[in-house]
Write a protein that holds these residues in place. Structure first.
Motif, mmCIF file in Angstrom:
data_model
loop_
_atom_site.group_PDB
_atom_site.id
_atom_site.type_symbol
_atom_site.label_atom_id
_atom_site.label_comp_id
_atom_site.label_asym_id
_atom_site.label_seq_id
_atom_site.Cartn_x
_atom_site.Cartn_y
_atom_site.Cartn_z
ATOM 1 N N VAL A 344 0.847 -1.200 0.000
ATOM 2 C CA VAL A 344 0.000 0.000 0.000
ATOM 3 C C VAL A 344 0.883 1.252 0.000
ATOM 4 C CG1 VAL A 344 -1.659 1.333 1.391
ATOM 5 C CG2 VAL A 344 -1.904 -1.147 1.173
ATOM 6 N N HIS A 345 1.928 1.230 0.834
ATOM 7 C CA HIS A 345 2.798 2.401 0.911
ATOM 8 C C HIS A 345 3.599 2.562 -0.385
ATOM 9 C CE1 HIS A 345 4.884 5.695 2.665
ATOM 10 N NE2 HIS A 345 6.057 5.108 2.583
ATOM 11 N N ARG A 346 4.089 1.441 -0.937
ATOM 12 C CA ARG A 346 4.835 1.522 -2.197
ATOM 13 C C ARG A 346 3.963 2.163 -3.289
ATOM 14 N NH1 ARG A 346 5.928 -2.780 -5.731
ATOM 15 N NH2 ARG A 346 3.650 -3.028 -5.673
ATOM 16 N N ASP A 347 2.714 1.704 -3.374
ATOM 17 C CA ASP A 347 1.814 2.224 -4.414
ATOM 18 C C ASP A 347 1.521 3.705 -4.192
ATOM 19 O OD1 ASP A 347 1.855 -0.297 -5.413
ATOM 20 O OD2 ASP A 347 -0.171 -0.858 -4.761
ATOM 21 N N LYS A 348 1.405 4.093 -2.930
ATOM 22 C CA LYS A 348 1.130 5.504 -2.630
ATOM 23 C C LYS A 348 2.321 6.372 -3.052
ATOM 24 C CE LYS A 348 0.024 8.626 1.128
ATOM 25 N NZ LYS A 348 0.303 8.903 2.497
ATOM 26 N N VAL A 349 3.527 5.909 -2.727
ATOM 27 C CA VAL A 349 4.727 6.673 -3.095
ATOM 28 C C VAL A 349 4.816 6.773 -4.630
ATOM 29 C CG1 VAL A 349 7.248 6.709 -3.035
ATOM 30 C CG2 VAL A 349 5.960 6.096 -0.973
ATOM 31 N N ALA A 350 4.579 5.646 -5.303
ATOM 32 C CA ALA A 350 4.653 5.648 -6.774
ATOM 33 C C ALA A 350 3.617 6.602 -7.370
ATOM 34 C CB ALA A 350 4.440 4.226 -7.297
ATOM 35 N N SER A 351 2.467 6.736 -6.705
ATOM 36 C CA SER A 351 1.420 7.618 -7.245
ATOM 37 C C SER A 351 1.872 9.076 -7.238
ATOM 38 C CB SER A 351 0.111 7.446 -6.457
ATOM 39 O OG SER A 351 0.188 8.116 -5.216
ATOM 40 N N TYR A 352 2.759 9.427 -6.320
ATOM 41 C CA TYR A 352 3.258 10.806 -6.296
ATOM 42 C C TYR A 352 4.158 11.098 -7.517
ATOM 43 C CZ TYR A 352 1.490 11.977 -1.638
ATOM 44 O OH TYR A 352 0.680 12.268 -0.570
ATOM 45 N N ILE A 353 4.823 10.069 -8.035
ATOM 46 C CA ILE A 353 5.653 10.273 -9.237
ATOM 47 C C ILE A 353 4.717 10.626 -10.410
ATOM 48 C CG2 ILE A 353 7.379 9.242 -10.772
ATOM 49 C CD1 ILE A 353 8.099 7.300 -8.468
ATOM 50 N N GLU A 354 3.591 9.916 -10.454
ATOM 51 C CA GLU A 354 2.585 10.167 -11.487
ATOM 52 C C GLU A 354 2.020 11.593 -11.356
ATOM 53 O OE1 GLU A 354 0.299 6.543 -11.713
ATOM 54 O OE2 GLU A 354 -1.413 7.751 -12.403
ATOM 55 N N ILE A 355 1.731 11.976 -10.122
ATOM 56 C CA ILE A 355 1.172 13.320 -9.881
ATOM 57 C C ILE A 355 2.163 14.387 -10.350
ATOM 58 C CG2 ILE A 355 0.562 14.960 -8.030
ATOM 59 C CD1 ILE A 355 -0.559 12.519 -6.465
ATOM 60 N N ALA A 356 3.437 14.199 -9.997
ATOM 61 C CA ALA A 356 4.460 15.186 -10.382
ATOM 62 C C ALA A 356 4.536 15.301 -11.907
ATOM 63 C CB ALA A 356 5.809 14.776 -9.804
ATOM 64 N N GLU A 357 4.487 14.149 -12.558
ATOM 65 C CA GLU A 357 4.551 14.112 -14.029
ATOM 66 C C GLU A 357 3.364 14.877 -14.628
ATOM 67 O OE1 GLU A 357 4.691 10.049 -15.248
ATOM 68 O OE2 GLU A 357 6.178 10.454 -16.803
ATOM 69 N N GLU A 358 2.170 14.588 -14.100
ATOM 70 C CA GLU A 358 0.950 15.263 -14.591
ATOM 71 C C GLU A 358 1.017 16.769 -14.355
ATOM 72 O OE1 GLU A 358 -1.931 11.456 -13.670
ATOM 73 O OE2 GLU A 358 -2.215 13.293 -12.501
ATOM 74 N N ASP A 359 1.686 17.159 -13.257
ATOM 75 C CA ASP A 359 1.770 18.585 -12.930
ATOM 76 C C ASP A 359 2.908 19.298 -13.667
ATOM 77 O OD1 ASP A 359 -0.426 18.312 -11.320
ATOM 78 O OD2 ASP A 359 0.698 18.166 -9.440
ATOM 79 N N GLY A 360 3.609 18.589 -14.542
ATOM 80 C CA GLY A 360 4.583 19.249 -15.411
ATOM 81 C C GLY A 360 6.036 19.075 -15.017
ATOM 82 N N ALA A 361 6.323 18.254 -13.988
ATOM 83 C CA ALA A 361 7.716 18.029 -13.609
ATOM 84 C C ALA A 361 8.384 17.077 -14.610
ATOM 85 C CB ALA A 361 7.777 17.440 -12.201
ATOM 86 N N THR A 362 9.712 17.051 -14.574
ATOM 87 C CA THR A 362 10.454 16.143 -15.450
ATOM 88 C C THR A 362 10.995 14.976 -14.622
ATOM 89 O OG1 THR A 362 11.192 18.079 -16.667
ATOM 90 C CG2 THR A 362 12.400 16.032 -17.077
ATOM 91 N N ILE A 363 10.622 13.748 -15.033
ATOM 92 C CA ILE A 363 11.135 12.576 -14.298
ATOM 93 C C ILE A 363 12.495 12.235 -14.909
ATOM 94 C CG2 ILE A 363 10.630 10.239 -13.485
ATOM 95 C CD1 ILE A 363 8.447 12.356 -12.754
ATOM 96 N N VAL A 364 13.553 12.485 -14.152
ATOM 97 C CA VAL A 364 14.911 12.264 -14.673
ATOM 98 C C VAL A 364 15.293 10.787 -14.530
ATOM 99 C CG1 VAL A 364 17.340 12.975 -14.494
ATOM 100 C CG2 VAL A 364 15.516 14.612 -13.947
ATOM 101 N N VAL A 365 15.034 10.224 -13.351
ATOM 102 C CA VAL A 365 15.249 8.788 -13.125
ATOM 103 C C VAL A 365 13.953 8.253 -12.529
ATOM 104 C CG1 VAL A 365 16.608 7.028 -11.949
ATOM 105 C CG2 VAL A 365 17.706 9.180 -12.640
ATOM 106 N N ASP A 366 13.394 7.187 -13.133
ATOM 107 C CA ASP A 366 12.085 6.688 -12.706
ATOM 108 C C ASP A 366 12.236 5.355 -11.952
ATOM 109 O OD1 ASP A 366 9.460 5.864 -12.412
ATOM 110 O OD2 ASP A 366 8.851 6.568 -14.395
#
Ligand code: NAD
Length: 514
Positions: A344-366
């Motif tokens: 549950v915690h892993r999925d929650k943390v991963a969801s923040y990467i998605e949120i950042a991406e949607e909000d216009g951030a650049t994922i340098v290392v995924d």
């Protein structure tokens, strides 16, 4: 010492009786669950439930607190010399056997064994501080404050004290409190996180071996019901809580409403400010260690690097070069970083990467692409680097508590300081610079409780106190050091007259000194 005392007969459900259940520890012995309520405990690197943990009901809460309350008076009256002897013994046993405890922590939390050993050592520092508590418990004495009158103060224990701890440091966080509480003469009831409960039982067995009387160190496992039981029970005099901000606020409000002394340490979002004159190799190492150590599940992890331009591009290059060499995998295999604590915690943390991406951030290392050195069912998420994180994104404003490091680019020192000071949390922060004047200005201007200057995880040593500001701490007392002694004692002031027989007869006026 035996390993954890597991009780396989505490549940009624056939499906769960196959697994052992971690029992409470009450009155100096394992106390099997009578309620039959249990929670799952995972090995996060394997992704499977390996045992259960008892979840206390009302009767078990009563039994735990009653045993502590019964043991308290004799412990309070035990001489400081005897209490100190037990503290020394406990510290020695812990030092000798910390390897056993580290393995237990890794098997339930997931952090790599070397990191588990590190947390034990920081907890041990507090036990070492407590071996000298006789010095800190000294009162004050003023002779002849008035003719023939002396005034002095003493520090006395509170009684039964509650400790409620989070999953991320199952040994260190309880150790911030219990050595001082016990050495000061209190009886401790520890409610550990239900995610990694076994470290607490191991510590309880160690206390017993060190000679601590039964009932002075109690482990009450459970969830909200156990927490509420401690917060509302009249016999419990204080609560030391560490965990997320919403629960810290709830614990502070509920505990104080019930007349208790409460210190409640909450969540964090720690920023590292990098000035253009900083040594970028030092910064890159520090960002990696503090961002990804313990998979970012540290309240003092750096989660945001505030890069004062033009450092962002060269710094990102150095960080990514280092990230490519990190090995994510089973903490027992010598990897750099382990799994997250639950799926549950892993999925929650991963969801923040998605949120950042949607909000216009650049994922340098995924980190979602990680290939772990471990069981495919483990709760894996690799180190992640996000550039140009918008400060309006929830991935910036909320605590992520995982291996996700964000870069925010700013133009000036002032802009960086404003960003940090505008944040809701105030646990830790760091500045990296070679300019002593800038560092001194930063330590003065920043609205954060613990500050590192060219040090990324500024955790004060045990002789100082640990705690943040703003939404990172509710209450006015921090953990350990002088504040810890103050929290676990109450002062008495005694005004005494012996030899002067002339007390002045009857006089209803307010007493005046002469
Ligand atoms: P958490 O708040 O979920 O749990 C902490 C404790 O509260 C546990 O013992 C848990 O059983 C109990 N709890 C959980 N939900 C509850 C509820 N609804 N009512 C009553 N009790 C409840 O925290 P966690 O996930 O175990 O730990 C991670 C959090 O702890 C992060 O936010 C981290 O920043 C914080 N933390 C802070 C510090 C600090 O010094 N400020 C140190 C370590 C961890």
């Amino acid at each position: 010492m035996s390993t954890i005392d597991l009780n396989p007969d505490t549940t009624t459900d056939d499906a769960v009786t196959e697994l052992p259940t971690v029992p409470h520890w009450i009155n100096g012995a394992a106390y099997p669950s009578t309620s039959g309520r249990v929670g799952d405990v995972y090995d996060p690197a394997l992704g499977v439930v390996t045992k259960h943990v008892a979840l206390a009901d009302k009767a078990e809460i009563e039994a735990a607190i009653a045993s502590a309350a019964a043991a308290f008076p004799a412990w309070r009256d035990t001489s400081l010399a005897k209490r100190q002897t037990i503290m020394f013994k406990f510290r020695q046993l812990l030092d000798d056997r910390k390897g056993e405890l580290a393995e237990i922590i890794t098997s339930e939390h997931g952090k790599v064994v070397s990191d588990a050993l590190g947390e034990i050592s920081r907890g041990q520092e507090v036990a070492e501080f407590a071996t000298g508590l006789a010095h800190h418990l000294k009162g004050e004495f003023s002779e002849q404050v008035s003719t023939g009158i002396d005034v002095y103060s003493t520090k006395q224990p509170l009684g039964v004290v509650g400790i409620i701890s989070p999953f991320n440091f199952p040994a260190m966080v309880p150790s911030w409190f219990f050595p001082i509480a016990i050495a000061a003469g209190n009886a401790v009831v520890l409610k550990p996180s239900e995610k990694d409960p076994s470290a607490a039982n191991w510590l309880a067995e160690l206390w017993k071996e060190a000679g601590l009387p039964d009932g002075i160190f109690t482990v009450l496992h459970g969830d909200k019901e156990a927490v509420d039981g401690l917060l509302t029970h009249p016999e419990v005099k204080s609560i030391s809580f560490v965990g997320s901000t919403p629960i810290a606020r709830y614990v502070y409000e509920t505990g104080t409403q019930h007349g208790k002394r409460v210190q409640a340490l909450g969540g964090a979002k720690n920023h590292m400010l990098v000035l253009p004159d900083a040594d970028l190799d030092l910064v890159a190492d520090a960002a990696i260690n503090s961002g990804f150590g313990s998979a970012g599940e540290r309240c003092m992890a750096i989660s945001v690097v505030v890069a004062v331009e033009p450092v962002a591009d060269p710094l990102i290059a150095k960080i990514t070069e280092r990230m490519a060499k990190l090995r994510t995998g089973d903490g027992r295999r010598g990897c750099d970083m382990g799994p997250l604590v639950t799926k549950v915690h892993r999925d929650k943390v991963a969801s923040y990467i998605e949120i950042a991406e949607e909000d216009g951030a650049t994922i340098v290392v995924d980190g979602r692409d990680v290939v772990p050195d471990g069981d495919p069912n483990g709760f894996w998420l690799g180190p992640t680097l996000i550039d140009s994180m918008p400060t309006s994104s929830r991935a910036y404003t909320e605590e992520i508590f995982g291996p996700v490091l964000a870069i925010v680019r700013v133009s000036t020192y002032e802009e960086g300081v404003k960003l940090i000071n505008d944040g809701a949390f105030g646990n830790g922060t760091a500045i990296f610079t070679n300019d002593g004047g800038a560092a001194r200005r930063f330590q003065n201007e920043i609205q954060v409780g613990m500050i590192g200057i060219n040090v990324p995880i500024p955790v004060p040593v045990a002789t100082f106190s640990f705690g943040g500001w703003k939404a990172s701490l509710f209450g006015d007392t921090k953990a350990h050091g002088a504040e810890g002694v103050r929290f676990f004692t109450q002062q008495k002031a005694i005004t005494s007259r012996w030899l002067d027989p002339s007390h002045g007869g009857i006089n209803l006026g307010f007493p005046q000194n002469d």
